[in-house]
Design a protein around this motif. Structure first.
Motif, mmCIF file in Angstrom:
data_model
loop_
_atom_site.group_PDB
_atom_site.id
_atom_site.type_symbol
_atom_site.label_atom_id
_atom_site.label_comp_id
_atom_site.label_asym_id
_atom_site.label_seq_id
_atom_site.Cartn_x
_atom_site.Cartn_y
_atom_site.Cartn_z
ATOM 1 N N ILE A 1 0.831 -1.207 0.000
ATOM 2 C CA ILE A 1 0.000 0.000 0.000
ATOM 3 C C ILE A 1 0.864 1.255 0.000
ATOM 4 O O ILE A 1 0.633 2.187 -0.782
ATOM 5 C CB ILE A 1 -0.934 -0.008 1.224
ATOM 6 C CG1 ILE A 1 -1.884 -1.211 1.162
ATOM 7 C CG2 ILE A 1 -1.729 1.295 1.317
ATOM 8 C CD1 ILE A 1 -2.695 -1.429 2.416
ATOM 9 N N TYR B 1 2.391 1.804 -3.426
ATOM 10 C CA TYR B 1 1.496 1.567 -4.556
ATOM 11 C C TYR B 1 1.666 2.657 -5.625
ATOM 12 O O TYR B 1 1.694 3.858 -5.323
ATOM 13 C CB TYR B 1 0.052 1.539 -4.076
ATOM 14 C CG TYR B 1 -0.955 1.282 -5.174
ATOM 15 C CD1 TYR B 1 -1.038 0.038 -5.786
ATOM 16 C CD2 TYR B 1 -1.818 2.295 -5.613
ATOM 17 C CE1 TYR B 1 -1.957 -0.191 -6.808
ATOM 18 C CE2 TYR B 1 -2.739 2.066 -6.625
ATOM 19 C CZ TYR B 1 -2.799 0.821 -7.222
ATOM 20 O OH TYR B 1 -3.706 0.587 -8.228
ATOM 21 N N ASN C 1 -5.720 2.691 -8.746
ATOM 22 C CA ASN C 1 -6.900 2.398 -7.953
ATOM 23 C C ASN C 1 -7.083 3.438 -6.855
ATOM 24 O O ASN C 1 -6.185 3.651 -6.025
ATOM 25 C CB ASN C 1 -6.785 0.996 -7.340
ATOM 26 C CG ASN C 1 -8.033 0.593 -6.593
ATOM 27 O OD1 ASN C 1 -8.163 0.844 -5.400
ATOM 28 N ND2 ASN C 1 -8.960 -0.028 -7.296
ATOM 29 N N THR D 1 -9.008 3.579 -4.197
ATOM 30 C CA THR D 1 -9.057 3.089 -2.816
ATOM 31 C C THR D 1 -7.660 2.866 -2.274
ATOM 32 O O THR D 1 -7.330 3.272 -1.151
ATOM 33 C CB THR D 1 -9.859 1.781 -2.744
ATOM 34 O OG1 THR D 1 -11.192 2.016 -3.204
ATOM 35 C CG2 THR D 1 -9.906 1.253 -1.319
ATOM 36 N N LEU D 2 -6.810 2.236 -3.053
ATOM 37 C CA LEU D 2 -5.439 1.996 -2.611
ATOM 38 C C LEU D 2 -4.665 3.305 -2.466
ATOM 39 O O LEU D 2 -3.872 3.466 -1.525
ATOM 40 C CB LEU D 2 -4.732 1.068 -3.595
ATOM 41 C CG LEU D 2 -5.159 -0.401 -3.525
ATOM 42 C CD1 LEU D 2 -4.659 -1.177 -4.731
ATOM 43 C CD2 LEU D 2 -4.658 -1.049 -2.237
ATOM 44 N N THR E 1 -12.527 -3.362 3.123
ATOM 45 C CA THR E 1 -12.487 -2.482 1.968
ATOM 46 C C THR E 1 -11.312 -2.814 1.061
ATOM 47 O O THR E 1 -11.444 -2.888 -0.174
ATOM 48 C CB THR E 1 -12.387 -1.007 2.412
ATOM 49 O OG1 THR E 1 -13.559 -0.666 3.148
ATOM 50 C CG2 THR E 1 -12.249 -0.081 1.213
ATOM 51 N N LEU E 2 -10.159 -3.041 1.648
ATOM 52 C CA LEU E 2 -8.968 -3.334 0.853
ATOM 53 C C LEU E 2 -9.095 -4.646 0.086
ATOM 54 O O LEU E 2 -8.665 -4.754 -1.069
ATOM 55 C CB LEU E 2 -7.731 -3.368 1.761
ATOM 56 C CG LEU E 2 -7.247 -1.996 2.240
ATOM 57 C CD1 LEU E 2 -6.289 -2.145 3.409
ATOM 58 C CD2 LEU E 2 -6.583 -1.237 1.095
ATOM 59 N N ASN F 1 -12.782 -3.970 -2.326
ATOM 60 C CA ASN F 1 -13.075 -2.807 -3.166
ATOM 61 C C ASN F 1 -11.845 -2.213 -3.846
ATOM 62 O O ASN F 1 -11.727 -0.996 -3.981
ATOM 63 C CB ASN F 1 -13.768 -1.719 -2.325
ATOM 64 C CG ASN F 1 -15.098 -2.196 -1.766
ATOM 65 O OD1 ASN F 1 -15.812 -2.969 -2.405
ATOM 66 N ND2 ASN F 1 -15.431 -1.738 -0.573
ATOM 67 N N THR F 2 -10.923 -3.051 -4.255
ATOM 68 C CA THR F 2 -9.717 -2.563 -4.934
ATOM 69 C C THR F 2 -9.536 -3.252 -6.284
ATOM 70 O O THR F 2 -8.421 -3.453 -6.743
ATOM 71 C CB THR F 2 -8.468 -2.786 -4.055
ATOM 72 O OG1 THR F 2 -8.390 -4.177 -3.698
ATOM 73 C CG2 THR F 2 -8.523 -1.929 -2.801
ATOM 74 N N GLU G 1 -6.940 -6.014 -6.911
ATOM 75 C CA GLU G 1 -5.486 -5.818 -6.885
ATOM 76 C C GLU G 1 -4.900 -6.229 -5.531
ATOM 77 O O GLU G 1 -3.875 -6.919 -5.473
ATOM 78 C CB GLU G 1 -5.134 -4.358 -7.187
ATOM 79 C CG GLU G 1 -5.290 -3.970 -8.644
ATOM 80 C CD GLU G 1 -4.735 -2.588 -8.936
ATOM 81 O OE1 GLU G 1 -3.608 -2.284 -8.495
ATOM 82 O OE2 GLU G 1 -5.441 -1.794 -9.591
ATOM 83 N N PHE G 2 -5.538 -5.785 -4.446
ATOM 84 C CA PHE G 2 -5.000 -6.085 -3.121
ATOM 85 C C PHE G 2 -5.047 -7.583 -2.815
ATOM 86 O O PHE G 2 -4.027 -8.158 -2.397
ATOM 87 C CB PHE G 2 -5.756 -5.283 -2.062
ATOM 88 C CG PHE G 2 -5.130 -5.340 -0.699
ATOM 89 C CD1 PHE G 2 -3.976 -4.628 -0.418
ATOM 90 C CD2 PHE G 2 -5.698 -6.113 0.301
ATOM 91 C CE1 PHE G 2 -3.393 -4.677 0.851
ATOM 92 C CE2 PHE G 2 -5.128 -6.167 1.566
ATOM 93 C CZ PHE G 2 -3.966 -5.451 1.841
#
Length: 418
Positions: free
Chosen positions: A306, A309, A313, A315-316, A342-343, A346-347, A350-351
């Motif tokens: 994170i 990053y 994205n 969110t990230l 969320t990570l 909602n990413t 990717e996460f």
């Protein structure tokens, strides 16, 4: 083979007497030397449909009414494991994929169907895949609503568009061979029930806190987590969560039960209303993901992704801004379940895809699988065994049984394609 001569006709009573893997292997060896087809798995100790079919054929054609064996003059045949796998390696062993489009193109050219459709029609709910399919699964609370197949296809594509993150731990270009695909797709189908959406481990606070009568490790006493007693006396933790229910009941507690593995009485076991208790490590760092990421120590290795990053994205990028000036320890202590949900969810995957890389990289890079027959079919739990299909299942499931099952499932797919 003594029991064979007792039953002129094959019955469930006979099958029931095959109590161990060694007994099944003895029968399989007997059948194999007489030319019966045992499928791609050969003499493996598993009383699978192919072995049962061979037994039925044997009793039907080779035992007379007196229960004696009619001599067999056919020569032994070579097990199909080698021949089919050899042919598949020769034809497709050099095949590589960079994304979902390349995977689906390959399967469409070979079978006339994209991977998900092919799996649903030809593999799911059959053989070693049991009742697992893209259109529903009733086991372990992972039932999938039917008629959501298109959603599952889209999720599949999103996962495999992240091949660089999964296998190389970074955005960019990266290719994998077909056996790496088979191994990991089999794991994710099993873990998510075919949805290809990250899931969170389910259970009450009592379940996560305890050992379930010795059937699991307590997440509270695991050395990879901070126990609740320590956290409830930690000012950083208390200040971050003081607005939550049950704060006054546990803040600066002297109840040593919070450091053990039996959930203290008098407190809610429902994570949705337990407030600050649910933010302790034993629940906050439970399993999440496409392959379950569990424990504070494992989550801590995701923070660097994170902070560094470089993608798009939002969110990230938001969490990168929020956490860039904080130490990893502070992030782990002050973050909440909602942050990690969320990570993972909602990413754009990717996460959770990076989390797979983190998991396998820390476990001897078990997804590094060469297209070499000797290595592919090897069954070893030693570090030197890395590179086999079995080893992937062993590292993910934590036992040899799952390793053998994964190997059989991959070979089932190869058999069908061959």
């Amino acid at each position: 083979m003594r029991t064979i001569y007792n039953y002129p006709d094959l019955s469930e009573q006979y099958i029931g007497e095959l109590n161990t893997s060694n007994e099944v292997k003895e029968v399989q060896r007997f059948l194999h030397t007489r030319g019966y087809d045992l499928g791609s798995y050969g003499v493996d100790g598993d009383l699978c449909p192919k072995t049962k079919k061979a037994l039925y054929s044997y009793f039907k054609t080779e035992i007379n009414s007196g229960g004696r064996v009619t001599p067999q003059v056919n020569p032994p045949v070579t097990p199909s494991t080698g021949s089919k796998l050899d042919r598949f390696i020769a034809a497709h062993g050099t095949k590589t994929f960079k994304n979902s489009n390349e995977i689906n193109t390959f399967f469409t050219q070979l079978t006339g169907k994209d991977f998900c459709t092919w799996f649903k029609d030809e593999i799911g709910n059959k053989g070693f895949w049991g009742n697992i399919t893209f259109e529903g699964r009733a086991k372990h609370g992972r039932s999938i609503p039917r008629n959501n197949f298109t959603t599952h296809q889209n999720n599949f594509n999103r996962v495999w568009d992240n091949i660089p993150l999964i296998f190389n731990g970074a955005l960019g270009n990266h290719s994998i061979n077909i056996f790496q695909f088979f191994a990991l797709v089999s794991i994710i189908i099993n873990e998510t029930g075919g949805k290809f959406t990250p899931i969170s481990e389910r259970g009450s606070l009592r379940y996560m806190f305890g050992t379930n009568s010795g059937k699991k490790r307590s997440y509270n006493t695991a050395t990879a987590n901070e126990d609740a007693y320590t956290l409830f006396r930690n000012n950083t933790f208390l200040n971050a969560h003081r607005s939550l229910p049950n704060y006054t009941r546990v803040a600066n507690t002297t109840n040593r039960a919070w450091s053990r593995d039996v959930y203290p009485s008098g407190f809610s076991t429902d994570p949705t209303n337990a407030g600050i208790i649910s933010e302790a490590d034993f629940y906050k760092f439970r399993g999440r993901g496409l392959i379950q990421t569990t424990f504070r120590s494992t989550y801590s290795r995701l923070i660097n992704f994170i902070k560094n990053y470089s993608g798009a994205n939002t969110t990230l990028l938001n969490y990168k801004r929020r956490w860039s000036a904080l130490t990893d320890s502070v992030i782990l202590t002050t973050s909440r379940n909602a942050d990690w949900d969320t990570l993972f969810l909602n990413t754009n995957l990717e996460f959770p895809c990076y989390a797979i890389y983190n998991f396998q990289h820390r476990r001897n890079n078990f997804l590094s699988i060469p297209a070499t027959k000797a290595k592919l079919i090897q069954e070893s739990t030693a570090r030197s065994g890395s590179g086999s299909i079995f080893y992937v299942g062993y590292r993910v499931g934590g036992n040899s049984r799952y390793g053998r099952l994964l190997k059989k499932r991959v070979l089932q797919m190869i058999d069908k394609l061959t």
